[in-house]
Design a protein around this motif. Sequence first.
Motif, PDB file in Angstrom:
ATOM      1  N   ALA A 159       0.823  -1.213   0.000  1.00  0.00           N
ATOM      2  CA  ALA A 159       0.000   0.000   0.000  1.00  0.00           C
ATOM      3  C   ALA A 159       0.860   1.267   0.000  1.00  0.00           C
ATOM      4  O   ALA A 159       0.381   2.336  -0.384  1.00  0.00           O
ATOM      5  CB  ALA A 159      -0.936   0.000   1.205  1.00  0.00           C
ATOM      6  N   ASP A 160       2.110   1.139   0.404  1.00  0.00           N
ATOM      7  CA  ASP A 160       3.025   2.278   0.434  1.00  0.00           C
ATOM      8  C   ASP A 160       3.904   2.311  -0.821  1.00  0.00           C
ATOM      9  O   ASP A 160       5.056   2.738  -0.774  1.00  0.00           O
ATOM     10  CB  ASP A 160       3.888   2.239   1.699  1.00  0.00           C
ATOM     11  N   GLY A 161       3.420   1.812  -1.915  1.00  0.00           N
ATOM     12  CA  GLY A 161       4.143   1.904  -3.171  1.00  0.00           C
ATOM     13  C   GLY A 161       4.928   0.678  -3.580  1.00  0.00           C
ATOM     14  O   GLY A 161       5.582   0.680  -4.612  1.00  0.00           O
ATOM     15  N   ALA A 162       4.897  -0.362  -2.752  1.00  0.00           N
ATOM     16  CA  ALA A 162       5.566  -1.627  -3.071  1.00  0.00           C
ATOM     17  C   ALA A 162       7.057  -1.449  -3.364  1.00  0.00           C
ATOM     18  O   ALA A 162       7.617  -2.160  -4.194  1.00  0.00           O
ATOM     19  CB  ALA A 162       4.859  -2.339  -4.221  1.00  0.00           C
ATOM     20  N   LEU A 163       7.702  -0.523  -2.660  1.00  0.00           N
ATOM     21  CA  LEU A 163       9.141  -0.317  -2.833  1.00  0.00           C
ATOM     22  C   LEU A 163       9.950  -1.384  -2.109  1.00  0.00           C
ATOM     23  O   LEU A 163      11.093  -1.658  -2.473  1.00  0.00           O
ATOM     24  CB  LEU A 163       9.542   1.068  -2.307  1.00  0.00           C
ATOM     25  N   LEU A 164       9.353  -1.945  -1.053  1.00  0.00           N
ATOM     26  CA  LEU A 164      10.028  -2.938  -0.222  1.00  0.00           C
ATOM     27  C   LEU A 164       9.135  -4.162  -0.065  1.00  0.00           C
ATOM     28  O   LEU A 164       7.917  -4.080  -0.188  1.00  0.00           O
ATOM     29  CB  LEU A 164      10.332  -2.359   1.167  1.00  0.00           C
ATOM     30  N   ARG A 165       9.757  -5.279   0.265  1.00  0.00           N
ATOM     31  CA  ARG A 165       9.046  -6.528   0.560  1.00  0.00           C
ATOM     32  C   ARG A 165       9.728  -7.152   1.756  1.00  0.00           C
ATOM     33  O   ARG A 165      10.950  -7.104   1.871  1.00  0.00           O
ATOM     34  CB  ARG A 165       9.156  -7.470  -0.645  1.00  0.00           C
ATOM     35  N   CYS A 166       8.976  -7.756   2.650  1.00  0.00           N
ATOM     36  CA  CYS A 166       9.573  -8.438   3.791  1.00  0.00           C
ATOM     37  C   CYS A 166      10.175  -9.755   3.306  1.00  0.00           C
ATOM     38  O   CYS A 166       9.459 -10.645   2.849  1.00  0.00           O
ATOM     39  CB  CYS A 166       8.533  -8.684   4.887  1.00  0.00           C
ATOM     40  N   ALA A 167      11.486  -9.857   3.394  1.00  0.00           N
ATOM     41  CA  ALA A 167      12.198 -11.047   2.942  1.00  0.00           C
ATOM     42  C   ALA A 167      12.328 -12.075   4.057  1.00  0.00           C
ATOM     43  O   ALA A 167      12.467 -13.270   3.788  1.00  0.00           O
ATOM     44  CB  ALA A 167      13.590 -10.667   2.433  1.00  0.00           C
ATOM     45  N   GLU A 168      12.274 -11.605   5.301  1.00  0.00           N
ATOM     46  CA  GLU A 168      12.434 -12.517   6.439  1.00  0.00           C
ATOM     47  C   GLU A 168      11.832 -11.873   7.678  1.00  0.00           C
ATOM     48  O   GLU A 168      11.908 -10.660   7.853  1.00  0.00           O
ATOM     49  CB  GLU A 168      13.919 -12.789   6.676  1.00  0.00           C
ATOM     50  N   ILE A 169      11.261 -12.711   8.506  1.00  0.00           N
ATOM     51  CA  ILE A 169      10.752 -12.256   9.801  1.00  0.00           C
ATOM     52  C   ILE A 169      11.253 -13.224  10.862  1.00  0.00           C
ATOM     53  O   ILE A 169      11.330 -14.432  10.632  1.00  0.00           O
ATOM     54  CB  ILE A 169       9.210 -12.154   9.807  1.00  0.00           C
ATOM     55  N   THR A 170      11.629 -12.674  12.000  1.00  0.00           N
ATOM     56  CA  THR A 170      12.044 -13.472  13.142  1.00  0.00           C
ATOM     57  C   THR A 170      11.180 -13.044  14.314  1.00  0.00           C
ATOM     58  O   THR A 170      11.084 -11.857  14.619  1.00  0.00           O
ATOM     59  CB  THR A 170      13.535 -13.251  13.468  1.00  0.00           C
ATOM     60  N   LEU A 171      10.545 -14.010  14.950  1.00  0.00           N
ATOM     61  CA  LEU A 171       9.696 -13.732  16.106  1.00  0.00           C
ATOM     62  C   LEU A 171      10.255 -14.491  17.286  1.00  0.00           C
ATOM     63  O   LEU A 171      10.248 -15.723  17.311  1.00  0.00           O
ATOM     64  CB  LEU A 171       8.248 -14.142  15.815  1.00  0.00           C
ATOM     65  N   GLN A 172      10.768 -13.753  18.253  1.00  0.00           N
ATOM     66  CA  GLN A 172      11.351 -14.358  19.453  1.00  0.00           C
ATOM     67  C   GLN A 172      10.290 -14.352  20.547  1.00  0.00           C
ATOM     68  O   GLN A 172       9.905 -13.311  21.061  1.00  0.00           O
ATOM     69  CB  GLN A 172      12.587 -13.578  19.905  1.00  0.00           C
ATOM     70  N   GLU A 173       9.801 -15.548  20.869  1.00  0.00           N
ATOM     71  CA  GLU A 173       8.768 -15.704  21.886  1.00  0.00           C
ATOM     72  C   GLU A 173       9.361 -15.608  23.293  1.00  0.00           C
ATOM     73  O   GLU A 173       8.787 -14.995  24.182  1.00  0.00           O
ATOM     74  CB  GLU A 173       8.092 -17.060  21.709  1.00  0.00           C
ATOM     75  N   THR A 174      10.484 -16.256  23.484  1.00  0.00           N
ATOM     76  CA  THR A 174      11.224 -16.227  24.749  1.00  0.00           C
ATOM     77  C   THR A 174      12.705 -16.169  24.376  1.00  0.00           C
ATOM     78  O   THR A 174      13.060 -16.384  23.210  1.00  0.00           O
ATOM     79  CB  THR A 174      10.971 -17.489  25.605  1.00  0.00           C
ATOM     80  N   PRO A 175      13.586 -15.934  25.332  1.00  0.00           N
ATOM     81  CA  PRO A 175      15.014 -15.934  25.004  1.00  0.00           C
ATOM     82  C   PRO A 175      15.517 -17.265  24.429  1.00  0.00           C
ATOM     83  O   PRO A 175      16.571 -17.298  23.797  1.00  0.00           O
ATOM     84  CB  PRO A 175      15.689 -15.620  26.342  1.00  0.00           C
ATOM     85  N   THR A 176      14.742 -18.335  24.611  1.00  0.00           N
ATOM     86  CA  THR A 176      15.189 -19.638  24.112  1.00  0.00           C
ATOM     87  C   THR A 176      14.324 -20.191  22.980  1.00  0.00           C
ATOM     88  O   THR A 176      14.637 -21.259  22.452  1.00  0.00           O
ATOM     89  CB  THR A 176      15.232 -20.673  25.253  1.00  0.00           C
ATOM     90  N   ASN A 177      13.237 -19.515  22.599  1.00  0.00           N
ATOM     91  CA  ASN A 177      12.338 -19.992  21.536  1.00  0.00           C
ATOM     92  C   ASN A 177      12.126 -18.899  20.498  1.00  0.00           C
ATOM     93  O   ASN A 177      11.532 -17.855  20.801  1.00  0.00           O
ATOM     94  CB  ASN A 177      10.975 -20.395  22.097  1.00  0.00           C
ATOM     95  N   THR A 178      12.581 -19.175  19.284  1.00  0.00           N
ATOM     96  CA  THR A 178      12.481 -18.210  18.194  1.00  0.00           C
ATOM     97  C   THR A 178      12.045 -18.922  16.924  1.00  0.00           C
ATOM     98  O   THR A 178      12.463 -20.041  16.652  1.00  0.00           O
ATOM     99  CB  THR A 178      13.856 -17.530  17.952  1.00  0.00           C
ATOM    100  N   VAL A 179      11.207 -18.250  16.141  1.00  0.00           N
ATOM    101  CA  VAL A 179      10.811 -18.737  14.824  1.00  0.00           C
ATOM    102  C   VAL A 179      11.331 -17.737  13.795  1.00  0.00           C
ATOM    103  O   VAL A 179      11.168 -16.519  13.968  1.00  0.00           O
ATOM    104  CB  VAL A 179       9.273 -18.865  14.712  1.00  0.00           C
ATOM    105  N   ARG A 180      11.937 -18.254  12.748  1.00  0.00           N
ATOM    106  CA  ARG A 180      12.403 -17.423  11.638  1.00  0.00           C
ATOM    107  C   ARG A 180      11.774 -17.958  10.362  1.00  0.00           C
ATOM    108  O   ARG A 180      11.760 -19.164  10.132  1.00  0.00           O
ATOM    109  CB  ARG A 180      13.924 -17.484  11.510  1.00  0.00           C
ATOM    110  N   TYR A 181      11.216 -17.049   9.544  1.00  0.00           N
ATOM    111  CA  TYR A 181      10.610 -17.480   8.297  1.00  0.00           C
ATOM    112  C   TYR A 181      11.035 -16.557   7.172  1.00  0.00           C
ATOM    113  O   TYR A 181      11.075 -15.335   7.339  1.00  0.00           O
ATOM    114  CB  TYR A 181       9.076 -17.490   8.395  1.00  0.00           C
ATOM    115  N   GLU A 182      11.350 -17.156   6.028  1.00  0.00           N
ATOM    116  CA  GLU A 182      11.551 -16.403   4.799  1.00  0.00           C
ATOM    117  C   GLU A 182      10.809 -17.128   3.688  1.00  0.00           C
ATOM    118  O   GLU A 182      10.719 -18.353   3.684  1.00  0.00           O
ATOM    119  CB  GLU A 182      13.030 -16.229   4.472  1.00  0.00           C
ATOM    120  N   GLY A 183      10.226 -16.365   2.808  1.00  0.00           N
ATOM    121  CA  GLY A 183       9.400 -16.930   1.748  1.00  0.00           C
ATOM    122  C   GLY A 183       8.066 -16.214   1.712  1.00  0.00           C
ATOM    123  O   GLY A 183       7.901 -15.158   2.299  1.00  0.00           O
TER     124      GLY A 183
END
Length: 175
Positions: free
Chosen positions: A124-148
């Motif tokens: 919606a902001d012109g499609a200049l950027l795309r999220c290539a990867e996201i990392t969600l850290q739930e706790t200091p020992t549990n993290t999910v990383r996704y790309e695609g």
Amino acid sequence: MLDLVFTRRFSMGHRLIHGASESCALPHGHNEFVTVRLRPTAPRRLDGAGNMVVSFQRAKSRWHRFVDERLDHALQLAEDDPLLAWFRAHEPERARRIIVTPGDPTTELMACLMMAKLNALLDADGALLRCAEITLQETPTNTVRYEGDPLDMLPAPRPAGQCWWQRADDSIADA
């Protein structure tokens, strides 16, 4: 390739009712960190003047506002969670702060939903950027990383634009 990477912290509550972990069936919360990596959709040489892909302020301001105003201190519930019906019947104003998910609001699911929402905002902001990867850290020992493409990972495909995570607005539920 020049990517923009930034992190935001938020607090959330949720519960998982579909049997993955009995201890997670009771409402509880986490202090989470979401880190996103944004990639230009049309990479080009720096211009010798401003020398940026897009300003960090432009790249992150809308996303940070969504995290701060919609995700922070919100409750995440599956669309079939009986607590959701209770809140809608007894505390409708508070029900508007509930993030409604297709199935249990696991860290894996939330990472994909958040990435889809961010991509809708970026489009919606012109499609200049795309999220290539996201990392969600739930706790200091549990993290999910996704790309695609997050839509490839989400359960039961739904018509485009009919899900809150595909709309470039502040919605966090569809009902």
